[in-house]
Design an enzyme around this catalytic site. Structure first.
Site, PDB file in Angstrom:
ATOM      1  N   CYS A 112      52.646  32.105  49.253  1.00 51.87           N
ATOM      2  CA  CYS A 112      52.458  31.669  47.864  1.00 51.87           C
ATOM      3  C   CYS A 112      53.366  32.408  46.892  1.00 51.87           C
ATOM      4  CB  CYS A 112      51.006  31.841  47.445  1.00 51.87           C
ATOM      5  SG  CYS A 112      49.851  31.044  48.549  1.00 51.87           S
ATOM      6  N   HIS A 235      49.881  32.381  39.674  1.00 52.83           N
ATOM      7  CA  HIS A 235      49.721  31.501  40.838  1.00 52.83           C
ATOM      8  C   HIS A 235      48.366  30.804  40.738  1.00 52.83           C
ATOM      9  CE1 HIS A 235      49.377  29.938  44.778  1.00 52.83           C
ATOM     10  NE2 HIS A 235      48.655  30.908  45.288  1.00 52.83           N
ATOM     11  N   ASN A 265      45.423  24.660  45.086  1.00 58.07           N
ATOM     12  CA  ASN A 265      46.408  25.702  45.390  1.00 58.07           C
ATOM     13  C   ASN A 265      47.538  25.086  46.202  1.00 58.07           C
ATOM     14  OD1 ASN A 265      47.871  27.838  46.409  1.00 58.07           O
ATOM     15  ND2 ASN A 265      46.103  29.011  47.113  1.00 58.07           N
TER      16      ASN A 265
HETATM   17  O1  UT7 Z   1      47.186  31.527  47.690  1.00 57.35           O
HETATM   18  C1  UT7 Z   1      46.372  32.500  48.248  1.00 57.35           C
HETATM   19  C2  UT7 Z   1      45.277  31.806  49.000  1.00 57.35           C
HETATM   20  N1  UT7 Z   1      43.970  32.289  48.983  1.00 57.35           N
HETATM   21  C3  UT7 Z   1      43.206  32.608  47.916  1.00 57.35           C
HETATM   22  O2  UT7 Z   1      43.594  32.690  46.802  1.00 57.35           O
HETATM   23  C4  UT7 Z   1      41.767  32.817  48.228  1.00 57.35           C
HETATM   24  C5  UT7 Z   1      41.135  33.947  47.479  1.00 57.35           C
HETATM   25  N2  UT7 Z   1      39.699  33.878  47.643  1.00 57.35           N
HETATM   26  C6  UT7 Z   1      38.943  32.984  46.969  1.00 57.35           C
HETATM   27  O3  UT7 Z   1      39.447  32.219  46.175  1.00 57.35           O
HETATM   28  C7  UT7 Z   1      37.454  33.011  47.205  1.00 57.35           C
HETATM   29  O4  UT7 Z   1      37.131  34.111  48.018  1.00 57.35           O
HETATM   30  C8  UT7 Z   1      36.908  31.713  47.837  1.00 57.35           C
HETATM   31  C9  UT7 Z   1      36.989  30.574  46.828  1.00 57.35           C
HETATM   32  C10 UT7 Z   1      37.684  31.351  49.084  1.00 57.35           C
HETATM   33  C11 UT7 Z   1      35.437  31.895  48.216  1.00 57.35           C
HETATM   34  O5  UT7 Z   1      34.691  32.278  47.081  1.00 57.35           O
HETATM   35  P1  UT7 Z   1      33.665  33.512  47.161  1.00 57.35           P
HETATM   36  O6  UT7 Z   1      32.997  33.572  45.854  1.00 57.35           O
HETATM   37  O7  UT7 Z   1      34.457  34.704  47.619  1.00 57.35           O
HETATM   38  O8  UT7 Z   1      32.658  32.996  48.246  1.00 57.35           O
HETATM   39  P2  UT7 Z   1      32.248  33.678  49.624  1.00 57.35           P
HETATM   40  O9  UT7 Z   1      33.401  33.672  50.565  1.00 57.35           O
HETATM   41  O10 UT7 Z   1      31.640  34.983  49.278  1.00 57.35           O
HETATM   42  O11 UT7 Z   1      31.173  32.661  50.153  1.00 57.35           O
HETATM   43  C12 UT7 Z   1      29.972  32.446  49.485  1.00 57.35           C
HETATM   44  C13 UT7 Z   1      29.180  31.392  50.230  1.00 57.35           C
HETATM   45  C14 UT7 Z   1      29.138  31.559  51.736  1.00 57.35           C
HETATM   46  O12 UT7 Z   1      27.838  31.279  52.168  1.00 57.35           O
HETATM   47  P3  UT7 Z   1      26.849  32.471  52.595  1.00 57.35           P
HETATM   48  O13 UT7 Z   1      27.547  33.159  53.732  1.00 57.35           O
HETATM   49  O14 UT7 Z   1      26.727  33.329  51.371  1.00 57.35           O
HETATM   50  O15 UT7 Z   1      25.612  31.735  52.974  1.00 57.35           O
HETATM   51  C15 UT7 Z   1      30.053  30.475  52.237  1.00 57.35           C
HETATM   52  O16 UT7 Z   1      29.700  30.000  53.494  1.00 57.35           O
HETATM   53  O17 UT7 Z   1      29.738  30.094  49.984  1.00 57.35           O
HETATM   54  C16 UT7 Z   1      29.853  29.394  51.212  1.00 57.35           C
HETATM   55  N3  UT7 Z   1      30.993  28.467  51.120  1.00 57.35           N
HETATM   56  C17 UT7 Z   1      30.862  27.209  50.666  1.00 57.35           C
HETATM   57  N4  UT7 Z   1      29.816  26.509  50.213  1.00 57.35           N
HETATM   58  C18 UT7 Z   1      30.039  25.251  49.809  1.00 57.35           C
HETATM   59  C19 UT7 Z   1      32.267  28.706  51.433  1.00 57.35           C
HETATM   60  N5  UT7 Z   1      33.001  27.599  51.179  1.00 57.35           N
HETATM   61  C20 UT7 Z   1      32.160  26.666  50.702  1.00 57.35           C
HETATM   62  C21 UT7 Z   1      32.326  25.334  50.262  1.00 57.35           C
HETATM   63  N6  UT7 Z   1      31.246  24.682  49.819  1.00 57.35           N
HETATM   64  N7  UT7 Z   1      33.536  24.721  50.256  1.00 57.35           N
END
Ligand code: UT7
Length: 310
Positions: A112, A235, A265
Site C-alpha cells: 500500500c 492511505h 482499500n
Molecule cells: O492497507 C493496509 C491493510 N490493512 C489494514 O489497514 C487493516 C488494519 N486493521 C483494521 O482496519 C481493523 O483491524 C479491521 C477493520 C480489520 C478489524 O477491526 P477491529 O476493530 O480491529 O476488529 P477485530 O479484528 O478486533 O474483530 C472484532 C470482531 C471479531 O469477533 P470476535 O472475535 O470479537 O467475536 C471478528 O471476528 O469482529 C469480527 N469480524 C467481523 N464481524 C462482522 C471481523 N470481520 C468482520 C466482518 N463482519 N466483516
C-alpha cells in the site's frame, strides 16, 4: 529545481459492490463494516479487466493531463502487488499500449506504500536530470487475491488505479520533503499466500503509530509547522486509522481526504485516486501544502510533503 506531480489520472471499474451485497455472500453486516472501517462500497473489476487495463487507463489520462505525449516519458514505474503475471511487468505492458517508446519500465513492490516509493524514486531521477518525465502508477486488482469466504479481509478491499507524471516544477513548488521506511519484522502481519492473510489488529496499531510519525516527520523536514498544512491525504484503509493521523496533525475533518467509503482499500492506488478526486472537486488548489502518507504490507511506509502546483 524541484520535482512535482504535473498531471494525474484515475481508473476505477464500473461495478459497484455495496456492503448490502456482501451481507448476502458472507456473515457480515453493513453496520459492522461502516462503523469498523468507514467503507460503504467498493469497485470490483470484471474478469476481462486486469491490472494492466486499469493502469493503462489511469496512465493515459495522467500523460494527457500533464500536456505531454507518450514519447516524452523516460521511465515508467508501476507500484502493484497484483500484476497480471509475475513477468513481464505491468510497466512494460502499458509502455507498449501507451506508445511510450522512449521509456524504461519496471514494477515495484511496496504494497500500500508503493505509490509513495514510486514518487520518491521518480523525484530523484528527475532532479538528477536523468529523465525529464517519469510516469508513476499505483494499481491493484486485489479482488483476485481476496478470499471471498474470509469476512476479516473480503469486506476491506477494492480495485483501481491512480497515476501521476513527475517532472520539473517551478521554484518553491513540488515535493518539499519525504520519508520512506520499512520494518521487515512485521512481514507476517500482512502477506499473500494464495489469498491475502492479515492480522488486522497488529496492522491497525502499526498504522496508527507510523502514519502519525511519518506525517509529522515530513512536515519538520520541510521546515514547516503543523499549522502550515492545508490538507492531508492518508492511505484509505480504514477511517479510524485515517482519523488518528488527522488528529495527530490537529486538522479539521474537512482538511482530510476521504474516499474510503466509495472505493474501500485499493492499496497502492488509494492515495492517487483520492488526490484525483480532491483536485477534481476543488479541495486541493495551487500553493496548498499537502501531506500524503501511506503504510502497508512489508511492513512499509512512506510520506510526502508537497507544495501543490507546477
Ligand atoms: O492497507 C493496509 C491493510 N490493512 C489494514 O489497514 C487493516 C488494519 N486493521 C483494521 O482496519 C481493523 O483491524 C479491521 C477493520 C480489520 C478489524 O477491526 P477491529 O476493530 O480491529 O476488529 P477485530 O479484528 O478486533 O474483530 C472484532 C470482531 C471479531 O469477533 P470476535 O472475535 O470479537 O467475536 C471478528 O471476528 O469482529 C469480527 N469480524 C467481523 N464481524 C462482522 C471481523 N470481520 C468482520 C466482518 N463482519 N466483516
Amino acid at each position: 529545481m524541484g520535482a512535482g506531480l504535473i498531471g494525474i489520472g484515475k481508473c476505477v471499474p464500473s461495478q459497484v459492490v455495496t456492503n448490502a451485497d456482501l451481507e448476502k455472500r458472507m456473515d457480515t453486516t453493513d453496520e459492522w463494516i461502516r462503523t469498523r472501517t468507514g467503507i460503504e462500497e467498493r469497485r470490483i473489476a470484471s474478469d476481462d479487466m486486469d491490472t494492466s487495463d486499469m493502469a493503462f487507463a489511469a496512465a493515459e489520462e495522467a500523460i494527457q493531463n500533464a500536456g505531454l505525449k507518450p514519447e516524452d516519458i523516460g521511465l515508467i514505474l508501476v507500484a502493484t502487488v497484483t500484476p497480471d503475471r509475475p513477468f513481464p511487468s505491468v510497466a512494460t505492458m502499458i509502455q507498449d499500449r501507451l506508445g511510450c517508446v522512449n521509456a524504461a519500465a519496471m514494477d515495484l513492490s511496496a504494497a500500500c506504500a508503493g505509490f509513495m516509493y514510486g514518487v520518491v524514486t521518480a523525484k530523484h531521477f528527475v532532479e538528477a536530470g536523468t529523465y525529464k518525465h517519469v510516469l508513476v502508477v499505483g494499481v491493484e486488482k486485489l479482488s483476485k487475491i481476496t478470499d471471498w469466504e474470509d469476512r476479516n479481509t473480503a469486506v476491506l478491499f477494492g480495485d483501481g488505479a491512480g497515476a501521476a507524471v513527475i517532472s520539473e516544477v517551478s521554484e518553491g513548488r513540488g515535493i518539499l520533503s519525504y520519508e520512506l521506511g520499512a520494518d521487515g519484522r512485521g512481514g507476517n502481519h500482512l502477506y499473500q499466500e494464495q489469498y491475502i492473510v492479515m492480522n488486522g489488529r497488529e496492522v491497525f496499531k502499526f498504522a496508527v503509530r507510523q502514519m502519525g510519525e511519518s506525517a509529522v516527520s515530513v512536515i519538520e523536514k520541510a521546515g514547516l509547522e503543523k499549522e502550515d498544512v492545508d490538507y492531508l491525504i492518508p492511505h484509505q484503509a480504514n477511517i479510524r486509522i485515517m482519523e488518528a493521523s488527522r488528529e495527530r496533525l490537529g486538522l479539521p475533518v474537512e482538511k482530510m481526504s476521504k474516499s474510503v467509503h466509495k472505493y474501500g482499500n485499493t492499496s497502492a492506488a488509494s492515495i492517487p485516486i483520492s488526490l484525483y478526486d480532491d483536485l477534481a472537486e476543488g479541495r486541493v488548489k495551487d500553493d496548498d501544502i499537502i501531506v500524503l502518507v501511506g503504510f502497508g504490507g512489508g511492513l512499509t511506509w512512506g510520506a510526502l510533503c508537497i507544495k501543490w502546483g507546477k
